[in-house]
Design an enzyme around this catalytic site. Sequence first.
Site, PDB file in Angstrom:
ATOM      1  N   LYS A 219       0.587  -0.978   0.080  1.00 50.15           N
ATOM      2  CA  LYS A 219      -0.265   0.088  -0.415  1.00 50.15           C
ATOM      3  C   LYS A 219       1.204   1.395  -0.220  1.00 50.15           C
ATOM      4  O   LYS A 219       0.687   2.840  -0.836  1.00 50.15           O
ATOM      5  CB  LYS A 219      -1.126  -0.130   1.112  1.00 50.15           C
ATOM      6  CG  LYS A 219      -1.933  -1.125   0.937  1.00 50.15           C
ATOM      7  CD  LYS A 219      -2.805  -1.414   2.250  1.00 50.15           C
ATOM      8  CE  LYS A 219      -3.508  -2.577   2.054  1.00 50.15           C
ATOM      9  NZ  LYS A 219      -4.233  -3.145   3.038  1.00 50.15           N
TER      10      LYS A 219
ATOM     11  N   GLN B  90      -4.613  -1.838   9.590  1.00 56.97           N
ATOM     12  CA  GLN B  90      -4.482  -2.573   9.586  1.00 56.97           C
ATOM     13  C   GLN B  90      -5.010  -4.291   9.923  1.00 56.97           C
ATOM     14  O   GLN B  90      -4.803  -4.047  11.545  1.00 56.97           O
ATOM     15  CB  GLN B  90      -2.717  -3.134   8.383  1.00 56.97           C
ATOM     16  CG  GLN B  90      -2.710  -4.413   8.039  1.00 56.97           C
ATOM     17  CD  GLN B  90      -3.023  -4.646   6.940  1.00 56.97           C
ATOM     18  OE1 GLN B  90      -3.088  -3.950   5.853  1.00 56.97           O
ATOM     19  NE2 GLN B  90      -3.799  -5.598   6.359  1.00 56.97           N
TER      20      GLN B  90
ATOM     21  N   ASP C 140     -10.573   3.116   4.636  1.00 60.55           N
ATOM     22  CA  ASP C 140     -11.165   1.488   4.529  1.00 60.55           C
ATOM     23  C   ASP C 140     -12.689   1.124   4.662  1.00 60.55           C
ATOM     24  O   ASP C 140     -12.693  -0.268   4.273  1.00 60.55           O
ATOM     25  CB  ASP C 140      -9.957   0.991   5.558  1.00 60.55           C
ATOM     26  CG  ASP C 140      -9.427  -0.311   4.803  1.00 60.55           C
ATOM     27  OD1 ASP C 140      -9.126  -0.428   3.354  1.00 60.55           O
ATOM     28  OD2 ASP C 140      -8.507  -1.205   5.181  1.00 60.55           O
TER      29      ASP C 140
END
Length: 292
Positions: free
Chosen positions: A62, A106, A129
Amino acid sequence: MPATPTSPRETAVVNGLELAQTLRGQIAAEVSAATAQGRRPPCLCVVLVGDDPASASYIKGKRRACKRVGFESIEHKLSEDCTQAQLLELVAKLNDDEGVDGILVQLPLPAGIDAARVAAAIAPDKDVDGVGPLNAGRLLTGGEGLFPCTPLGIMEILDQSGVPLEGAQAVVIGRSMIVGKPIALLLQRRNATVTMCHSRTRNLPALCRQADVLVAGVGVPKLVQGDWIKPGAAVIDVGVTHLDGEPVGDVDFDAAQGIAGLITPHRRGVGPMTITMLLRNTLRAWQERNRS
Ligand code: NAP
């Protein structure tokens, strides 16, 4: 068009990497134009808790993608034994930081940390996200928001491949918050008739056979057999698993050839589009901040 042109009897294999590269080029051009005018680039902040090698590798990918399009990316590492309070404190600090446009924590988080609580703590306008309850609610109620990246990538693939969604029968296997539920809602928003399946669904093969659009987000290697697929269907394979040491998807790719009209391969299919949609969400968050 990301799909390889084919005759009607052939299955078009979507090139998700090529599509991702095109979209990332557009994002990079926008950032470059803005920074040339003296504006700061978008900034994505990623938080890694613990030393899970897979998570570290995802974060690396990422951050590399951010760098390539000209974004700033910041990584915060917390130890495996950090407390929920420490993680929430970091999220609060990032929420208040005017230089941060997007926050990604994450997953998975270590045992003892409530992932839903952490997701809810991320400021909705930085929740790139799409994991927080406000953005989930906006998706459910038909509003605008930052939505989960994998489903956004799937919609982009379907649109760029010219797959008609209005009135189509869509079957989604899986009901997670990051894949199954949001893709079902996005397809429904585009007037597909959606059936959501899961581990307790009866007659799964028969339901799949009705699908004009079949999305498998399960994590069971080669669950979807060739004879589960309606001839000409668009098949989106989200699953990433291993069989005999080899990476495989949820769909038996070879068996689907000549039956599916279009298929995403488990490599260079949905994956590159997921990261691209993270970049796009971060760009949107940055645009909104600059507007206000
Ligand atoms: P998850 O949270 O484990 O959800 C899996 C879903 O599949 C659940 O809803 C489960 O049903 C259902 N399921 C499990 N076994 C089934 C079966 N035999 N028949 C029908 N349904 C079954 O997984 P996830 O996070 O959604 O991810 C799914 C897969 O996509 C994983 O392989 C993951 O690695 C991959 N993935 C890929 C990307 C990408 O960018 N390529 C992104 C995200 C995820 P229940 O709800 O009844 O348990």
